[in-house]
Design an enzyme around this catalytic site. Sequence first.
Site, PDB file in Angstrom:
ATOM      1  N   THR A  69       0.830  -1.209   0.000  1.00  0.00           N
ATOM      2  CA  THR A  69       0.000   0.000   0.000  1.00  0.00           C
ATOM      3  C   THR A  69       0.863   1.257   0.000  1.00  0.00           C
ATOM      4  O   THR A  69       0.562   2.240  -0.690  1.00  0.00           O
ATOM      5  CB  THR A  69      -0.936  -0.003   1.227  1.00  0.00           C
ATOM      6  OG1 THR A  69      -1.749  -1.179   1.198  1.00  0.00           O
ATOM      7  CG2 THR A  69      -1.826   1.227   1.231  1.00  0.00           C
ATOM      8  N   ASP A 113      -6.436  -3.228  -3.667  1.00  0.00           N
ATOM      9  CA  ASP A 113      -5.828  -4.144  -2.712  1.00  0.00           C
ATOM     10  C   ASP A 113      -6.508  -5.507  -2.790  1.00  0.00           C
ATOM     11  O   ASP A 113      -7.697  -5.597  -3.103  1.00  0.00           O
ATOM     12  CB  ASP A 113      -5.955  -3.561  -1.309  1.00  0.00           C
ATOM     13  CG  ASP A 113      -5.003  -4.211  -0.314  1.00  0.00           C
ATOM     14  OD1 ASP A 113      -4.084  -4.937  -0.758  1.00  0.00           O
ATOM     15  OD2 ASP A 113      -5.173  -3.989   0.892  1.00  0.00           O
ATOM     16  N   THR A 162      -1.571 -10.809  -1.941  1.00  0.00           N
ATOM     17  CA  THR A 162      -0.768 -11.684  -1.095  1.00  0.00           C
ATOM     18  C   THR A 162      -0.721 -13.102  -1.664  1.00  0.00           C
ATOM     19  O   THR A 162       0.031 -13.934  -1.161  1.00  0.00           O
ATOM     20  CB  THR A 162      -1.352 -11.732   0.328  1.00  0.00           C
ATOM     21  OG1 THR A 162      -2.733 -12.120   0.255  1.00  0.00           O
ATOM     22  CG2 THR A 162      -1.255 -10.374   0.993  1.00  0.00           C
TER      23      THR A 162
END
Length: 338
Positions: A69, A113, A162
């Site tokens: 981020t 995200d 991730t």
Amino acid sequence: MSEPFNDYAAPESEAELAFEGALRPKNLSEFVGQTKVRTQLDLLLRAAALQGRAPDHILLAGPPGLGKTTLAMIVAEETSQPLRMSSGPALQHAGDLASVLSSLLPGEILFIDEIHRMARSAEEMLYLAMEDFRIDIMVGKGAGATSVPLELAPFTVVGATTRAGLLPNPLRDRFGFTAHLEFYEDAELEQVLHRAARLLELELSDDALTSIARRSRGTPRIANRLLRRVRDYALVHETPASGEAVDRALELYDVDALGLDRLDRAVLHGLISRFRGGPVGIKTLAVSIGEESDTIESVVEPFLVRSGLLARTPRGRVATELAYLHLGLPVPEQIPLA
């Protein structure tokens, strides 16, 4: 009778909120670690600026807490463009994404995200938008429905994930640059902590910096969180933030010398005491300690494997000799994995 409002306390809370933002580096020169990624990103942004165009779409892949981020914010800062933030779980319909894309300004940075958690219909719309800067909007229903193309201003998508393996190939191929973030070395974490301590106006001894860095699991987010707990401990007990104070503070929060917390030790204890060190499947292990298997697989397991305390085998998870030694348990004569 209720206590009157304390006007004096308000600036303190505002200062804490300001500190949260101040911890994030504002440009690539302030960003600590990830040397290769920083060099690659700097080249990409400079080339785009020289050509007067929006930078290529960027995919940031890596474990949580490594600065994905922050890097997205730095891309916006370095290009002097506004940043629009969203997330994969929030884009569960093509219409959700269409409303975001249609409102983007020319050159704007769109940060998504957990991009691997987008809905399939939104992913398919994003393919076209990233490549041709247009989307097709369906008007009407049934046999009379028609597709109306909508042109978009050039923009840059910065996606963070991730679990890069869950991204479909068509979406992954639309990114012009993919950055793989790695865990930090202790020396790099000490630099992160030194900068954060300066912002906190906290004096840390060298052994305190080393002690916190060693417990931070190679992750700046954890390092900053532990630093704030040490600050709280030193403030309440009116003691210098020395290595001894770090040990006492983090022992209070169940963080041991290797950075293992309560859940990490519960996984190892459960594996050794209930399954004789393994092998055991992840779902069975999760049920035995009352935790979700996804949490163990994504949060606990990567660090235990990287530390050499846990091994993944075709038959299941296995505790290593290091796990027995770290927990102070007798090492059996025969263990599944030496």
